[in-house]
Motif scaffolding. Sequence first.
Motif, short mmCIF file in Angstrom:
data_model
loop_
_atom_site.label_atom_id
_atom_site.label_comp_id
_atom_site.label_asym_id
_atom_site.label_seq_id
_atom_site.Cartn_x
_atom_site.Cartn_y
_atom_site.Cartn_z
N SER A 1 0.83 -1.21 0.00
CA SER A 1 0.00 0.00 0.00
C SER A 1 0.87 1.26 0.00
CB SER A 1 -0.91 -0.04 1.23
OG SER A 1 -1.68 1.13 1.31
N PHE A 2 1.86 1.30 0.87
CA PHE A 2 2.73 2.47 0.94
C PHE A 2 3.59 2.59 -0.31
CE2 PHE A 2 2.09 4.58 4.92
CZ PHE A 2 1.48 3.64 5.73
N ALA A 3 4.05 1.46 -0.80
CA ALA A 3 4.88 1.49 -2.01
C ALA A 3 4.10 2.02 -3.20
CB ALA A 3 5.42 0.08 -2.30
N GLN A 4 2.87 1.56 -3.35
CA GLN A 4 2.04 2.01 -4.47
C GLN A 4 1.83 3.51 -4.42
OE1 GLN A 4 -0.55 -0.28 -6.88
NE2 GLN A 4 1.66 -0.48 -7.07
N ASP A 5 1.63 4.04 -3.22
CA ASP A 5 1.42 5.47 -3.09
C ASP A 5 2.68 6.23 -3.49
OD1 ASP A 5 1.77 7.91 -0.81
OD2 ASP A 5 -0.10 7.87 -1.98
N GLU A 6 3.81 5.74 -3.01
CA GLU A 6 5.10 6.38 -3.31
C GLU A 6 5.38 6.34 -4.81
OE1 GLU A 6 6.88 7.99 -1.12
OE2 GLU A 6 8.32 8.52 -2.68
N PHE A 7 5.12 5.20 -5.41
CA PHE A 7 5.39 5.06 -6.85
C PHE A 7 4.42 5.92 -7.66
CE2 PHE A 7 8.27 2.27 -5.42
CZ PHE A 7 7.98 0.92 -5.35
N GLY A 8 3.17 5.99 -7.17
CA GLY A 8 2.18 6.81 -7.88
C GLY A 8 2.56 8.27 -7.87
N ALA A 9 3.15 8.71 -6.75
CA ALA A 9 3.57 10.11 -6.63
C ALA A 9 4.65 10.44 -7.66
CB ALA A 9 4.09 10.37 -5.23
N ARG A 10 5.41 9.40 -8.05
CA ARG A 10 6.46 9.63 -9.06
C ARG A 10 5.95 9.39 -10.48
NH1 ARG A 10 11.49 9.15 -6.12
NH2 ARG A 10 10.99 8.53 -4.00
N GLY A 11 4.70 8.98 -10.59
CA GLY A 11 4.13 8.73 -11.92
C GLY A 11 4.66 7.48 -12.58
N LEU A 12 5.20 6.56 -11.78
CA LEU A 12 5.80 5.35 -12.37
C LEU A 12 5.29 4.10 -11.64
CD1 LEU A 12 9.48 6.65 -12.59
CD2 LEU A 12 7.97 6.21 -14.53
N THR A 13 3.98 4.10 -11.39
CA THR A 13 3.44 3.03 -10.54
C THR A 13 3.76 1.64 -11.07
OG1 THR A 13 1.60 4.51 -10.04
CG2 THR A 13 1.37 2.23 -9.37
N GLN A 14 3.36 1.40 -12.32
CA GLN A 14 3.48 0.03 -12.84
C GLN A 14 4.94 -0.38 -12.97
OE1 GLN A 14 0.80 -1.64 -12.93
NE2 GLN A 14 -0.50 0.13 -12.65
N LEU A 15 5.77 0.52 -13.48
CA LEU A 15 7.18 0.17 -13.70
C LEU A 15 7.88 -0.15 -12.39
CD1 LEU A 15 9.70 0.01 -15.54
CD2 LEU A 15 10.02 2.47 -15.16
#
Lengths: 349, 232
Positions: free
Chosen positions: A298-312
């Motif tokens: 959950s935290f990782a997805q949020d962090e990755f989403g903030a960088r615009g690179l969720t899936q990668l």
Amino acid sequence: MNNRTTTTTAAGARPAAIGSFGGPSLRLPLTLGFVAIVFVAGAVAPSYFAGDFMLRLANEGLLLGMLALSVAFLMNQAGLVALGAASIYGGAGLLFAIAMSEWNMTPTGALCASFLIIVVYATVLGALIVRTNPLAFMMLTLAAGEMISHGVMLEGLRDYTGGADGLVVNFKGSIFGMEAADFASPARFWLVAWVGAWLAGLALWAVGRSRLGAILRAVRENEERMRFSGFDTYLPRLIAYVLVNIVAAIAGLLHVLNAGFVSPESLGLSISTNTLVAALMGGIAGSVGPIVGGLIFSFAQDEFGARGLTQLLTGIVIVVFIVVFPRGVVGGLWSAARLRARVGRRETS
Amino acid sequence: MLKVEKLSVSYGSVRALTEVDLEVRGDGTLHGVIGPNGAGKSTLLDAVCGRRRPTTGTVRYRDQDITRRSVAWRRRQGMARSFQRTSVFQDLTVYEQLHLVAQHLGDDRLDDVIAVMDLAGYLDQKAGRIAYGVQRRVDVALALIGRPHLLLMDEPGAGLSAAETLRLFEHLRDLVRERKIAAVVVEHDVDAVFACCGTVTVLDLGRHLATGTPQEIRADHRVVAAYLGTAA
């Protein structure tokens, strides 16, 4: 890793076999004390130290962790991978929303009704699919899940399910003394989710250590030998399947109580795959791993989403985790701790 | 104890067994089944224990037609099977798996089985980590739990030396005699079969060839021609 009492036989004192609970032990009071401290600290501390945003993420992580727990239990104990967890998770929430808005039930009544419907559905589906081999089981759960998630989008059911728009929960009244605002409050919901996760974890842990758990693991390992030893190999797997879907349904009901809304995405394949990833990241061998995995995800997805690179980034992290922690984070840390303790014992002796 | 009548088993177009009859008494003697490869010996055991559904014929166990009964039901009624390829629980300790089965079958004399199969020294070891010969003993021990009335043993000596096989057969013979149960043993080690079995059945190409005492079988020219050769 079995806690065993000893039974005396002609062969001498013999540790009792799997399916029995541990007897008196010096470690037991310490362990219980430690667990109690973690429980209380975890229930109380986040509300003091974390803001609403972090608590919301943590709540999502806990619910994902509960869902991951259901998947992990079935994998670890029965060797079965269920890819339709989201259909139960989202389906329970959707049924609750429908019961509130269409059937005009009280919140408690809606909760019970949606829970019972899910149990019946899981029992009927499980009765059909647990007979199959593990690969077929996985595909059938995927098919059933996709059937549900696409079915709710049908135009003919739109009035009930909300279609692509989802369904707002028309919550009036209270459940166990808690009202809609309580469930929506991140801090208050954290307590509910924390207790829910613990209860689910303890329940499945107890089942895993029971005779049912022993039978499931033996069936997973050598089903034919179990049949040739007089065991019914069908019913234990059906019971396990229903139990894990109960946990998934509880997670889904908590989610809809918190969110106040159910979207069709919550029944979709991406939730099911995220669940599986969370379980693998945390570790499937116990109850703690999946919960930790859910929080990490959950935290990782949020962090990755903030960088615009969720899936990668999610893909990269999954690969890294599985290579570095093949047994999951908790499994890896536990193994390391045991190895260290063994080395320490050897050095002192 | 066991009566097989006109039993046939087919795998698609291949006829593995053709109208085989077999009668086994529960008088404490070992009944050996021998024959060349492909004779249908394992298929016979599979059909008797329920692992394979026969195409035609019946299996009667203790005067009851059990042809359509499940494997688990037969086991609970006292028909136990051991396998040609060792089938144990690799990740469980020897004691854990024996206890699991004993608990299920309501056998409170697990110590007897442990003693008979000489497993006392291996109880805490995982089955996947013990020597193959000991795994074979665990496999047989799992079949002995629950005081079965009928033992079906498929090449119990597979992977063992000739001496170990003979010792195992002697163990089985004594056990069967002492408990007055029936046991059918499929085995390639003809010497062990002739030394320990009271009755021997010979199969060839899925058909029954002969049944008799070891002496009668040795002297049967059909058996000599089809299987034993001049070595008998």
